[in-house]
Design a protein around this motif. Structure first.
Motif, mmCIF file in Angstrom:
data_model
loop_
_atom_site.group_PDB
_atom_site.id
_atom_site.type_symbol
_atom_site.label_atom_id
_atom_site.label_comp_id
_atom_site.label_asym_id
_atom_site.label_seq_id
_atom_site.Cartn_x
_atom_site.Cartn_y
_atom_site.Cartn_z
ATOM 1 N N ALA A 1 0.835 -1.199 0.000
ATOM 2 C CA ALA A 1 0.000 0.000 0.000
ATOM 3 C C ALA A 1 0.873 1.253 0.000
ATOM 4 N N ASN B 1 2.494 1.727 -3.434
ATOM 5 C CA ASN B 1 1.591 2.384 -4.383
ATOM 6 C C ASN B 1 1.529 3.888 -4.152
ATOM 7 N N ASN C 1 0.789 -3.005 -13.092
ATOM 8 C CA ASN C 1 0.291 -2.378 -11.868
ATOM 9 C C ASN C 1 0.779 -0.943 -11.744
ATOM 10 N N ALA D 1 -4.594 1.236 1.363
ATOM 11 C CA ALA D 1 -4.454 2.079 0.164
ATOM 12 C C ALA D 1 -5.500 3.188 0.151
ATOM 13 N N GLN E 1 -4.892 -4.658 2.216
ATOM 14 C CA GLN E 1 -4.190 -3.643 1.416
ATOM 15 C C GLN E 1 -5.148 -2.588 0.892
ATOM 16 N N SER F 1 -5.078 -0.832 -6.519
ATOM 17 C CA SER F 1 -4.808 -1.874 -5.529
ATOM 18 C C SER F 1 -5.879 -2.954 -5.570
#
Length: 288
Positions: free
Chosen positions: A21, A24, A85, A249, A245, A98
């Motif tokens: 997380a 990202n 991703n 996120a 996650q 996510s």
């Protein structure tokens, strides 16, 4: 499987969710850089840490017999997954990206059937189909062409991750240590990124470099943790905990980026997470 191994797997999967997380978030904070360039620095950090861990734990830089092709496929599909991703993260809310990546457990179930010969129960098949229906609420085919392509690529990233994690489990069964798997994947991914960077390199500011290095540190935490998790327990035991996650996120997106998912996306989250939770609960009831 021993109970303590199951709880170790749960701990590591949640720790991995926390790390990914933050990865990202830092990837998003790095700004408008090519996704492959971002992934290169993410994996370069992982190469360094994997090397240090292998030296410290006296793990040989040799691939155990019978695990080579599985490490290769883990690296190949993991690289495809991370490229996809990172592209999705740059175009979508990090919670949306996510969530699409968290389709990987459903893909893992499908691929486990073909690669591990693990039987898919009818309830699992129903939950997998339900999850992909939930993904349509994020993909929104035909409704938002700007978001549809990145969302579709994000789903491809989830498929790559599902294939990669299935091969992690097979490779570990053949005696491949977790740090070695991480090292091979990270080196492979960096090498794949080099030609693209040479052709389409974009200079970056110091704060972008700092963000990429932090993304690499967070990803390394996630990578080691998820490799450990799938070493201790199968995907079917851990999938429900992987959805933490999304919570991480979403909170990070709201706090640091002001990204508030809309109702349609939230409905997609609930359908996908609900399918995962139902599948987990039915499986536990059958075992009991």
């Amino acid at each position: 499987m021993k109970i303590n191994e199951k709880y170790k797997g749960i701990f590591y999967i949640i720790l991995a969710a926390f790390g990914f997380a933050f990865m990202n978030l830092f990837v998003k904070l790095a700004g408008d850089l090519p996704a492959i360039e971002k992934s290169f620095f993410r994996n370069l950090v992982a190469v360094f840490f994997a090397f240090v861990v292998m030296k410290k734990e006296h793990i040989a830089f040799s691939i155990p017999k019978g695990s080579g092709k599985y490490i290769f496929f883990r690296s190949l599909f993991g690289t495809i997954g991370i490229f996809a991703n990172f592209y999705a993260i740059g175009k979508l809310y990090i919670a949306d990206a996510s969530m699409l990546n968290k389709l990987s457990p459903f893909f893992a179930i499908i691929f486990s059937y073909f690669l591990l010969k693990e039987k898919i129960q009818p309830y699992q098949l129903i939950c997998v189909i339900t999850a992909f229906i939930g993904a349509l609420f994020i993909l929104r085919p035909g409704f938002d062409s700007v978001a549809t392509l990145p969302a579709f690529i994000g789903m491809i990233g989830g498929m790559g991750a599902g294939l990669a994690y299935t091969n992690v489990r097979i490779a570990s069964k053949h005696g491949a240590p977790g740090p070695l798997i991480v090292f091979c994947f990270s080196v492979f991914s960096c090498l794949c990124a080099v030609p693209f960077i040479i052709v389409d390199h974009q200079p970056f500011a110091w704060w972008q470099l700092a963000s990429l290095l932090m993304a690499g540190l967070s990803a390394t935490l996630g990578q080691f943790s998820i490799t450990a998790a799938y070493t201790y327990a199968p995907a079917s035991e851990l999938s429900v905990y992987d959805y933490t996650q999304i919570v991480f996120a979403a909170l990070l997106g709201i706090i640091f980026l002001g990204e508030v998912p809309d109702v349609i996306s939230i409905l997609g989250y609930l359908i996908i997470c609900g399918a995962g939770i139902v599948m987990f609960l039915i499986r536990k009831k059958k075992e009991a």
